[in-house]
Design an enzyme around this catalytic site. Structure first.
Site, PDB file in Angstrom:
ATOM      1  N   GLU A 131     -51.101 -41.445 -13.622  1.00  0.00           N
ATOM      2  CA  GLU A 131     -49.690 -41.093 -14.072  1.00  0.00           C
ATOM      3  C   GLU A 131     -49.422 -41.829 -15.314  1.00  0.00           C
ATOM      4  OE1 GLU A 131     -47.492 -38.525 -13.456  1.00  0.00           O
ATOM      5  OE2 GLU A 131     -47.104 -39.357 -15.515  1.00  0.00           O
ATOM      6  N   LYS A 170     -56.842 -45.541 -16.422  1.00  0.00           N
ATOM      7  CA  LYS A 170     -55.392 -45.794 -16.407  1.00  0.00           C
ATOM      8  C   LYS A 170     -55.139 -47.234 -16.446  1.00  0.00           C
ATOM      9  CE  LYS A 170     -50.911 -46.078 -15.364  1.00  0.00           C
ATOM     10  NZ  LYS A 170     -49.915 -45.650 -16.141  1.00  0.00           N
ATOM     11  N   CYS A 223     -45.528 -52.075 -13.954  1.00  0.00           N
ATOM     12  CA  CYS A 223     -47.002 -51.699 -14.100  1.00  0.00           C
ATOM     13  C   CYS A 223     -47.794 -52.631 -14.993  1.00  0.00           C
ATOM     14  CB  CYS A 223     -47.052 -50.272 -14.780  1.00  0.00           C
ATOM     15  SG  CYS A 223     -46.506 -49.209 -13.686  1.00  0.00           S
TER      16      CYS A 223
HETATM   17  N1  NAD Z   1     -43.050 -46.609 -12.089  1.00  0.00           N
HETATM   18  C1  NAD Z   1     -44.011 -46.220 -13.226  1.00  0.00           C
HETATM   19  O1  NAD Z   1     -43.619 -45.971 -14.201  1.00  0.00           O
HETATM   20  C2  NAD Z   1     -45.366 -45.931 -12.815  1.00  0.00           C
HETATM   21  C3  NAD Z   1     -45.950 -45.250 -14.138  1.00  0.00           C
HETATM   22  C4  NAD Z   1     -47.340 -44.789 -13.556  1.00  0.00           C
HETATM   23  C5  NAD Z   1     -47.726 -45.139 -12.599  1.00  0.00           C
HETATM   24  N2  NAD Z   1     -47.353 -45.791 -11.289  1.00  0.00           N
HETATM   25  C6  NAD Z   1     -47.942 -46.245 -10.351  1.00  0.00           C
HETATM   26  O2  NAD Z   1     -47.316 -45.327  -9.123  1.00  0.00           O
HETATM   27  C7  NAD Z   1     -47.475 -46.190  -7.812  1.00  0.00           C
HETATM   28  C8  NAD Z   1     -46.011 -46.004  -7.350  1.00  0.00           C
HETATM   29  O3  NAD Z   1     -45.042 -46.583  -8.352  1.00  0.00           O
HETATM   30  P1  NAD Z   1     -43.523 -46.596  -8.104  1.00  0.00           P
HETATM   31  O4  NAD Z   1     -43.062 -47.409  -9.282  1.00  0.00           O
HETATM   32  O5  NAD Z   1     -42.999 -45.079  -7.601  1.00  0.00           O
HETATM   33  O6  NAD Z   1     -43.437 -47.466  -6.786  1.00  0.00           O
HETATM   34  P2  NAD Z   1     -42.120 -47.628  -5.700  1.00  0.00           P
HETATM   35  O7  NAD Z   1     -42.286 -48.921  -4.887  1.00  0.00           O
HETATM   36  O8  NAD Z   1     -40.935 -47.364  -6.568  1.00  0.00           O
HETATM   37  O9  NAD Z   1     -42.453 -46.430  -4.863  1.00  0.00           O
HETATM   38  C9  NAD Z   1     -43.284 -46.383  -3.856  1.00  0.00           C
HETATM   39  C10 NAD Z   1     -42.772 -45.733  -2.869  1.00  0.00           C
HETATM   40  O10 NAD Z   1     -43.911 -45.312  -1.684  1.00  0.00           O
HETATM   41  C11 NAD Z   1     -43.241 -45.350  -0.495  1.00  0.00           C
HETATM   42  N3  NAD Z   1     -44.109 -45.505   0.684  1.00  0.00           N
HETATM   43  C12 NAD Z   1     -45.054 -46.610   0.841  1.00  0.00           C
HETATM   44  N4  NAD Z   1     -45.754 -46.525   1.850  1.00  0.00           N
HETATM   45  C13 NAD Z   1     -45.497 -45.030   2.317  1.00  0.00           C
HETATM   46  C14 NAD Z   1     -46.178 -44.183   3.219  1.00  0.00           C
HETATM   47  N5  NAD Z   1     -47.290 -44.691   4.194  1.00  0.00           N
HETATM   48  N6  NAD Z   1     -45.706 -42.928   3.461  1.00  0.00           N
HETATM   49  C15 NAD Z   1     -44.631 -42.554   2.601  1.00  0.00           C
HETATM   50  N7  NAD Z   1     -44.134 -43.180   1.741  1.00  0.00           N
HETATM   51  C16 NAD Z   1     -44.605 -44.655   1.442  1.00  0.00           C
HETATM   52  C17 NAD Z   1     -42.233 -46.643  -0.568  1.00  0.00           C
HETATM   53  O11 NAD Z   1     -41.232 -46.548   0.397  1.00  0.00           O
HETATM   54  C18 NAD Z   1     -41.558 -46.454  -1.937  1.00  0.00           C
HETATM   55  O12 NAD Z   1     -40.413 -45.551  -1.695  1.00  0.00           O
HETATM   56  C19 NAD Z   1     -48.063 -47.424  -8.251  1.00  0.00           C
HETATM   57  O13 NAD Z   1     -49.341 -47.384  -7.959  1.00  0.00           O
HETATM   58  C20 NAD Z   1     -47.763 -47.502  -9.735  1.00  0.00           C
HETATM   59  O14 NAD Z   1     -48.699 -48.418 -10.329  1.00  0.00           O
HETATM   60  C21 NAD Z   1     -45.721 -46.091 -11.620  1.00  0.00           C
END
Ligand code: NAD
Length: 446
Positions: free
Chosen positions: A144, A204, A260
């Site tokens: 993403e 990424k 990130c």
């Molecule tokens: N936040 C951003 O802008 C962004 C952008 C690009 C990529 N990413 C990537 O996306 C991923 C997630 O980032 P985020 O910011 O959304 O993290 P986050 O911590 O806000 O959300 C992750 C969610 O996953 C849930 N979760 C964990 N284990 C689970 C399971 N077994 N089953 C169901 N749900 C589960 C958690 O409860 C949490 O709500 C990361 O790898 C991050 O690097 C994030």
């Protein structure tokens, strides 16, 4: 997922999370209460929710029904064991894979949406194939690239969508085509890039490393500017007009934050080290070292300018989020600047238009450098900038919220102790105008 649901009404999208409170908030009747503030997002959720966008905690049911599963769980930096403080913690990813393998009774396409170390798909495939029910799993990488604060726009008009897969096999190619078809609903084919799995996973990390590197590069220049009389904004403009360099991501600041950049660069550094590529690791680690230095020296400059002591002095913080137009505070520069100033016994009053007080206290408590009692005694959170600045010795701009540009800076100045200092950690304000009011103005890189 909300944007996919909006653009593809014929596809049912179910977002599942084990965090019940979060899912309840996503299902809140008042769409303005969804847990993420992101311009344009609540309108999309309002349109699609209940039609083909669903939020649920019923993980097994959703796995069973899905044809495509996006794994989007968190991949934080490890806080224990081998690779502590550097490697990505893949336990949540592995738990997802094991749960999918246990539940799946039909073939599934598994999409890595989380940011992952290169070659994670190999581990995922192993777990799925060895613990599954004999069904076929195809693994794709679809990192993403959205940026918080502009997420909806980035998803509607992405520079590119990247899909990595096992394109050498017939099944792999079919899986890639299936995901391409989803995005092709609203994104021109020329912008949908397909590669092998490892290139996609690594791209990424590379993109985030390059972006963060630009910030650390201009921040390094900001310190030279401060010593030499050059102005970093002028330098950035001059170099950015070189078409080989380009103007974006050249804004000097108190440092980058967000969930990130730091995590992904540390992850990259760890990968390089684990292959014995020490020079490569040191090269990228310097981006983080520079960023930490920038936050530390911003705080140190406040202390030095306020006659070498801030003990008992009131310092107003404008902004806590790691950047404007988001309520995300993960790794926000403000947290670390506040922590440094708490070491000096400063009193801090924070105003941020989107961040709640409980989040600010939680961020500081998480560092475990000051007791909760001390944090609550020394840090106050208020509802307006004017209130934050009243009787303050200094005000520091930590987030570039647009509304701070439009404040009545004259009346803020009048309400502060004199001499009134203003530290602009985001190069947001006009030096001449601010100095005309009477402030002692101090901006990064000037
Ligand atoms: N936040 C951003 O802008 C962004 C952008 C690009 C990529 N990413 C990537 O996306 C991923 C997630 O980032 P985020 O910011 O959304 O993290 P986050 O911590 O806000 O959300 C992750 C969610 O996953 C849930 N979760 C964990 N284990 C689970 C399971 N077994 N089953 C169901 N749900 C589960 C958690 O409860 C949490 O709500 C990361 O790898 C991050 O690097 C994030």
């Amino acid at each position: 997922m909300a944007v996919i649901a909006q653009k593809c009404p014929e596809i049912d999208v179910t977002v599942i999370d084990i965090n019940e409170k979060r899912i309840a908030a996503w299902n809140d009747e008042d769409v303005e209460n969804i847990p993420i503030y992101e311009p344009g997002l609540s309108a999309i959720v309002k349109e699609a929710r209940g039609r083909n966008l669903f939020f649920s905690t019923e993980v097994d049911k959703a796995i069973d029904e899905a044809e495509l599963i996006f794994i989007s769980v968190n991949t934080p930096t490890k806080t224990y064991g081998i690779g502590k403080g550097m490697a990505a913690d893949l336990k949540y990813i592995e738990l997802c894979a094991r749960q999918i393998a246990r539940v799946a009774k039909t073939d599934k396409i598994i999409v890595e949406k989380s940011t992952l170390p290169v070659r994670t798909a190999e581990a995922l495939k192993n777990i799925l194939d060895n613990t599954g029910n004999g069904v076929n799993f195809q693994i794709l990488s679809n990192p993403e690239f959205l940026a918080e604060g502009t997420a909806v726009q980035d998803l509607l008009n992405p520079d590119r969508v990247l899909i990595g897969g096992g394109i050498a096999t017939e099944k792999g190619k079919k899986a890639v085509d299936a995901l391409v078809a989803v995005y092709a609903t609203w994104i021109p084919n020329a912008q949908i890039l397909t590669t092998n799995l490892w290139s996609s996973e690594l791209s990424k990390l590379t993109a985030n490393a390059f972006l963060a590197q630009r910030i650390s590069s201009i921040n390094a220049m900001s310190e030279i500017c401060e010593k030499t009389g050059a102005d970093v904004e002028e330098v950035a403009k001059a170099v950015g007009m070189d078409s080989r360099i380009g103007p974006k991501f050249l804004k000097a600041s108190v440092g980058f934050g967000g969930s990130c950049f730091q995590k992904d660069i540390l992850n990259l550094v760890y990968i390089a080290k684990s292959y014995g590529l020490n020079e490569v690791a040191d090269y990228w680690e310097q981006v983080i070292i520079m960023n930490d230095h920038q936050k530390r020296r911003f705080a140190a400059n406040i202390v030095k300018t306020l006659y070498n002591t801030v003990s008992g002095k009131k310092i107003a913080f404008l902004g806590w989020a790691f950047k404007k137009d988001t309520n995300d505070t993960r790794e926000a520069a403000a947290i670390y600047v506040a922590d440094h100033l708490l070491n000096e016994e400063a009193e801090i009053v924070v105003y941020d238009p989107k961040v709640k007080a409980e989040q600010i206290y939680a961020d500081l408590e998480y560092l475990e450098t000051h007791s909760s009692e001390e944090i609550h005694r020394r840090v106050k959170v208020v509802n307006t900038a004017q209130e934050a600045c009243k009787d303050a010795h200094a005000v520091a701009v930590l987030t570039e919220w647009d509304e701070y540009k439009k404040l009545d800076w004259k009346s803020i100045y009048d309400s502060m102790l004199k001499p009134a200092f203003l530290f602009d950690g985001r190069r947001l304000l006009d030096k001449e105008e601010i100095e005309k009011i009477g402030f002692k103005f101090n901006a990064i890189g000037n």
